[in-house]
Motif scaffolding. Sequence first.
Motif, PDB file in Angstrom:
ATOM      1  N   ASP A  11       0.759  -0.744   0.670  1.00 29.22           N
ATOM      2  CA  ASP A  11       0.335  -0.301   0.397  1.00 29.22           C
ATOM      3  C   ASP A  11       1.283   1.469  -0.140  1.00 29.22           C
ATOM      4  OD1 ASP A  11      -2.583   0.811  -0.565  1.00 29.22           O
ATOM      5  OD2 ASP A  11      -3.145   1.282   1.989  1.00 29.22           O
ATOM      6  N   SER A  63      -7.044  -4.153   0.646  1.00 29.26           N
ATOM      7  CA  SER A  63      -6.592  -3.189   1.965  1.00 29.26           C
ATOM      8  C   SER A  63      -8.081  -2.166   2.004  1.00 29.26           C
ATOM      9  CB  SER A  63      -5.578  -1.921   1.394  1.00 29.26           C
ATOM     10  OG  SER A  63      -5.734  -1.395  -0.183  1.00 29.26           O
ATOM     11  N   SER A  89      -4.106  -2.970   5.962  1.00 28.99           N
ATOM     12  CA  SER A  89      -3.512  -3.047   4.602  1.00 28.99           C
ATOM     13  C   SER A  89      -2.970  -4.917   4.534  1.00 28.99           C
ATOM     14  CB  SER A  89      -2.604  -1.929   3.973  1.00 28.99           C
ATOM     15  OG  SER A  89      -3.490  -1.265   3.375  1.00 28.99           O
TER      16      SER A  89
END
Length: 803
Positions: A174, A228, A242
Motif C-alpha cells: 500500500d 486494503s 492493508s
Amino acid sequence: MKDRTSPSTPAPRRPIPARHALGLAIALAGLGVSLPLRAAERTTLAEANAEVVGEAGGESAPAVTAQVASRSGQRLGTVTVNARRREESVQDVPIPINSVDAQTLENHRIYRIQDLQQLVPSTNVSYVHARQSSISIRGLGNNPASDGMEPAVGTYLDNVYLERPGMAVFDLLDVEQIDVLRGPQGTLFGKNTTAGVVNITSRKPTFHHERSVEISGGEDGYFQTKGSVSGPLSDTLAGRLSAYRSRDDGYIKNIHDGDELNGGSRQGFRGQLLWKPSETFNLRWIGEYNEEDSDNGTPTLYSSGPTINGVNRYEQRATAAGARLVKARARKVDLDSDQQVTVFQGGTSLEANWTLPNDFTLTSISAYRWWDFTPRNDLDYLGISAAINAGVAVRDKQYSQEIRLASPTGDVFDYVLGAYYFKKDLDNETFFSYGPMADVYYGTAPGALANVRSTGKGRIETDSYALFAQGTWHITPKLELTAGIRGTYEEKDARVRRYAPTGGNSASGTTAASVRAYDSGDLNLYSFSPSGLLALSYRFNDRWLGYASLSHGEKSDGVNLSVSSAPSAGADSLLVGTERVNNAELGFKSTLLDGTLLFNANLFWAQVHGYQANAYDPEARSSYLTNAGDVRSRGLEVETTWRPIRGLTINANGSFNDVRYTDYKDGPCPPEVSFRSGAPASCDLTGHRVVGASRWIANLNGHYQWRLDNGLQPYVNASYAFRYRAVGTMEDSEYAQIPSYAVVNLSTGLRGDLGNSQWDVSFWMKNAFDKTYYTSLWSASNGGYTGILGTPRTSGLTARLDF
C-alpha cells in the motif's frame, strides 16, 4: 503529494517579520531534496476538457479548445514532495532525488525494495536475505550483515528511521511513493547518513471509502494476494487496513534431495488511524507486522578461485571431502543441510502535526520497532558434512522520537528546527556446528574442528541525540541560499563473547584457534558527529533551475560483534572509527517542450575518510568490520521524463560512477596473492574499485495507455535495467568480479470500469530474456567464491479490483 499541470513562477517574497528573529539567529538553515518525477496519473478526455475551461475560461473557440486539450493531456504532472519538510515541487528543490509513485511501481511489478534499483540511477541493492542486505548510492554503503555498524544509506518508512536495511525487506504494501535522495543527509532527516536516503511513504487513511483487492499468480509457484480498505469511522476519525501474503517455490534446484530453494513465504499487515478534529491538528497512528519463512540466500558456486602450481585448493579439498561441484549457471546446488531464514518484525508509530498561530507547524514522531532474525545455513555450500549449520541470529529493538518546528513559507527566510533521539538494543548469537569432514575440508589438524560446536554472543546499546536546523534565504525571487547544520552525540556500550567450544577434541585443548573462548569485556564508545549543508540555487526562468551545494556527513563508530577468535591486537581492534564524507554537487533541473519533457543532470564529487566496510579473514573463516582507508566517489547523473504523445510516458536515467580507494595500503589480499609462498600479510588496494560500485548504470522504462471507444483502456509497459560489471568482494580478486548484465521486464493489460469500480487484468514477464546474473558475491573457504543469482524469467497474471 500534489499533482499540478505546470510549474509556477515563484511568488514575490515579503520582508522578514519579527517573529522569525529567533529562528534566523539559531538556524544556519538548509538544503532539501529534490527530484525527477514520476509518471503522471492517467488523464481522461473529460479531465482534459475541464482543464481547458480553467485555462481558457470557457470562451475558446472549438479548434482552440481541442488544441489546448491535446496539449494539457500531454503535459507531465508536477510531483510534490516533503523533502524539505514542506510541500513543494521536486523541480524546485536544489538537490538530486528520484520519486517513484505507486502507479509506476505497479506498472513495472516492483514490489520489493531490492528491485528499486531497476528504476533509479546510482543505486544498488545487495540482497542475500533479510540480514545480509544493504543499499548503496553512488557506490557507497555496500556493507551487508553489519550488526555493529550503521548503514551509509538510511531507510525510512513513514518518517521512521529503520536501523537495519533488512527491516525494509518485505513486500511493499500500500505504498504511496518512494523517494531516493543522493548524497549526505541529516540536516532535515531524523538520522544522519553519509550516502543518501530511501524514504518510503505509505497511503494514509481517507475520509472517503477506498477498497482494493489484488491477486497474482505465476511460474515457480509464485502466488501473491494483497488487499486494503480505507474510510471514515466518524466525522473526525478515519482508518485504513492493508494486508498481503506472498509465496514462491524458488528457482534453484538442490540435486542432493530434489528440493527447490531460494523461495518461501512472506506475509504481513498494516493498520492505521487518522484523527483530524480540526484543520490545525491531525494525529496518525500506524501499527504493522511482517514475517518471513524462506530459504532465501541460497549460495551458488561462482568460482573455485586460483590454481597455483597446478593445485586448486578449493577443488582439491572439496573433492577430498567427497563433494560434488555444481555449476551455478545451471541454477543448481548440492547442499546436505538445511537452508532456512525466519524473520519476525513489527512496529508502531504516532505522528502528530499542529498548525500553530502565525502558520508555524509543529511535528512530533514517536516510534518503536523490533526485528528478529534466525538463520540456518549450510556454510560449506557443498553436499558434505563440514559446516552443518552456521549463522548469526539477531534480536533488535529500536526507539525514536523526533520533534520539528517549521516556519511558514512565503517570507524572505523560512526554516526548520528539530531534535532527534534514537535508542537501539541489539543482541546477536553467532553459531557454528562442524561435521566429521570439517578438518579435511578446512585443512586443520585432525580433531581441531570435526564435530565441534561453537557459539558466541554480541551486544550493543546505542543512545543517539541530535539537534538540527535548516533554512532558506530567498535573496531575490530567483536566487536562494540554503544552509543546514546538525550535531549528533552518541554513546555506545558493547560486549563480545565466545564461549568454550564443545565436542570434537575440545576437552584436550587442541581445537582450532578460530573457535576458542574469548571475552572482550565492556566496550564504550563516545562520539560527536557534525553534519552540514550549504547550497545556492538560481531560477533562470520558470523552466530552468541551477544549483550548487557543499555538504558534510558523518557516520559514528562501530563494533565488530562477531569474532571467531581472540583478536591479536586486543579488544580495541574490534572498534571501527568514524566515517566522514565531504560532498560537492553542481546541477540543473529543467521542464521543456511546453511541459512535456523533464531533463535534469548533475555532477558530484565525494571524498570519504575512514570508509567503513566488511572484509573477510580466510584463516578465521569469518567477516569483520574495518576502516578501509579513503574513498573517492565522483560522476555524472542524468534523468529525463518525456511524454511525446498523449498516453505515452518514457523515462530514462543513467549514471557514471568512478568509485575508488584513494588510500588503502593495508587491505586484504586476494587468494591469487595470499596462497603463494612468501605472500604479504596485507595488500595495497589504493586505486582499486570499491565493492559493488558499477561504473555505468542505465535504466529505461516506458508506459503507454490509450482509450477505446467502448471505454476500455489497454496499456503496455517495458523496462530495461543495465548494470556494468562490479567488484564482488573487498580484496578485488580477479575471480570475484560481478559481470555486466541487463534485465528486461514486460507487461500488458486492460483496464475498465464496472459501475463505480475499476478492474485491471495484466500479463507480465520479469527478466523476459532469462538473463543469468549475480546480485552479490562473497568469499568462501579455500579461495572460492559463492554468490546469489538473480531471479530467472518469470511470467504471471495479475487481477486487481478497486471499488
